[in-house]
Structures are given as structure tokens and as C-alpha cells.
Design a protein around this motif. Sequence first.
Motif, PDB file in Angstrom:
ATOM      1  N   ARG A   1      -0.399  -1.850   4.047  1.00 56.49           N
ATOM      2  CA  ARG A   1      -1.685  -2.152   4.697  1.00 56.49           C
ATOM      3  C   ARG A   1      -1.390  -3.156   5.798  1.00 56.49           C
ATOM      4  O   ARG A   1      -0.890  -4.247   5.542  1.00 56.49           O
TER       5      ARG A   1
ATOM      6  N   GLN B   1       2.857   2.931  13.944  1.00 58.33           N
ATOM      7  CA  GLN B   1       3.332   3.998  13.066  1.00 58.33           C
ATOM      8  C   GLN B   1       4.747   4.449  13.381  1.00 58.33           C
ATOM      9  O   GLN B   1       5.404   5.037  12.524  1.00 58.33           O
TER      10      GLN B   1
ATOM     11  N   ARG C   1       0.887  -1.167   0.000  1.00 63.06           N
ATOM     12  CA  ARG C   1       0.000   0.000   0.000  1.00 63.06           C
ATOM     13  C   ARG C   1       0.920   1.211   0.000  1.00 63.06           C
ATOM     14  O   ARG C   1       1.916   1.238   0.714  1.00 63.06           O
ATOM     15  N   LYS C   2       0.558   2.230  -0.772  1.00 58.77           N
ATOM     16  CA  LYS C   2       1.406   3.409  -0.904  1.00 58.77           C
ATOM     17  C   LYS C   2       1.571   4.138   0.434  1.00 58.77           C
ATOM     18  O   LYS C   2       2.662   4.539   0.806  1.00 58.77           O
ATOM     19  N   GLN C   3       0.482   4.323   1.140  1.00 55.48           N
ATOM     20  CA  GLN C   3       0.504   4.980   2.450  1.00 55.48           C
ATOM     21  C   GLN C   3       0.308   3.910   3.519  1.00 55.48           C
ATOM     22  O   GLN C   3       0.061   2.757   3.219  1.00 55.48           O
ATOM     23  N   ILE C   4       0.372   4.300   4.770  1.00 53.96           N
ATOM     24  CA  ILE C   4       0.076   3.343   5.837  1.00 53.96           C
ATOM     25  C   ILE C   4      -1.432   3.283   6.043  1.00 53.96           C
ATOM     26  O   ILE C   4      -2.119   4.296   6.037  1.00 53.96           O
ATOM     27  N   ASP C   5      -1.931   2.065   6.166  1.00 59.01           N
ATOM     28  CA  ASP C   5      -3.360   1.820   6.355  1.00 59.01           C
ATOM     29  C   ASP C   5      -3.457   0.700   7.385  1.00 59.01           C
ATOM     30  O   ASP C   5      -2.995  -0.411   7.138  1.00 59.01           O
TER      31      ASP C   5
ATOM     32  N   SER D   1       6.046   2.646   8.088  1.00 60.41           N
ATOM     33  CA  SER D   1       5.584   3.879   7.456  1.00 60.41           C
ATOM     34  C   SER D   1       4.712   3.641   6.225  1.00 60.41           C
ATOM     35  O   SER D   1       4.009   4.543   5.792  1.00 60.41           O
ATOM     36  N   ARG D   2       4.768   2.439   5.643  1.00 56.86           N
ATOM     37  CA  ARG D   2       3.975   2.161   4.441  1.00 56.86           C
ATOM     38  C   ARG D   2       3.388   0.764   4.519  1.00 56.86           C
ATOM     39  O   ARG D   2       3.906  -0.107   5.189  1.00 56.86           O
TER      40      ARG D   2
END
Length: 191
Positions: free
Chosen positions: A60, A53, A28-32, A57-58
Motif C-alpha cells: 500500500r 508501478q 499489502r498483497k497487491q499494489i494499492d 509491485s506490492r
Amino acid sequence: MRSMTGYGKGEAALGDLRVCVEIHSVNRKQIDIALNIPRSLQGLEPRIRETLQTRISRGRLNLNVTLTHAAESLAASAIDFDLARVYANEMRKLQAELGLAGDLTLDTLMRAPGVLTNSSTDVEPEVVWPSILSALGAALAALITMREAEGKNLATDLYMRLAKLRVMVEGIRERSPMLTENYRNQIFARL
């Protein structure tokens, strides 16, 4: 180089309570972050997210916290018969309203929220937090180790592919001066 896919598991004990934390991660591009924690521990969700977190940092992340008690403490289990009756009546009404076939089973009722309760699963969040943090730390360490190992494998694969591309580029460089001459000869042959 780290991959974003991996798995980590950590466990800790607190008296007769065993805390298990499992983390799965995918690209996943961002953290989810998706958490699955017992209702009695919902107040710890912000702390768990913050802990995740700080190390990731990145990706799912799917985190699951389970609490397991020794067999003796499970004797405190109870069935809420009134709630089970309400569920059964409402499920039968829904079945009739929608014209659905099928039987209402004991298994279905026992899985309904609140029908089977265990007073020993209601733990104080502050009391169990150090054990959760310990299990979470172990799970994160295992996850990061797996992501790093997968990253090394990916890097090795990429370097091999890059080496093959370099060989191809050199072949093209060697043949490129002849390309114009070959093309010219083909055109003259057609004429």
C-alpha cells in the motif's frame, strides 16, 4: 529480500517553486496506491501511478506531492469573501438543523476548500512534470533502499529463528528413539 514497509522523500526545484514528494508504504498483497496531489496537478495522476508501478509491485503506497513557493510569490494569496460567507451560512444552518454546539471559527472557514486561494499554486502540469518526476525518482530510490535494509534485517531474524529450530529438531531426533521406550515404561509403571 525486501520489506514492504518504508518511507522515501525527494525534492526538486523549478524556479521559486519547490516540489516535495513523500512516499509511505505498508504491507499489502497487491499494489494499492493512494495519491494526495494538488488539484491543479490531477492530470498527472496516471503518469505518477505508472511511474510507481514500474518500480514497486506490492504494498500500500501513500504518496503526497506538495508545492511550496518562495515568500515573494505568496503575496498573490487572496481570500474569497463571498465563498467564505456561503460556507459560514451553510455551516450555521447545519449546526442549527443538527442541534450541535460549538463556535464557527476563522480557522474552520480558512480551511474550507477555495476560501484561501493562491494564484501562484496553479501551475501548469506539463511545466512542473519534470520536477515532479525528479522528486518522485529520489523518493522511490529512498523508499526502495529502506525496504531493502528492512528486508535484510528481516532475513537475518528469520535465519536466526531457523537456526534455533534446527537445534530443536536435532534435539528431538536424538530423543525420539527413547520416546517409545519411556512411554512403554510409564504404562508399565501405571499397571
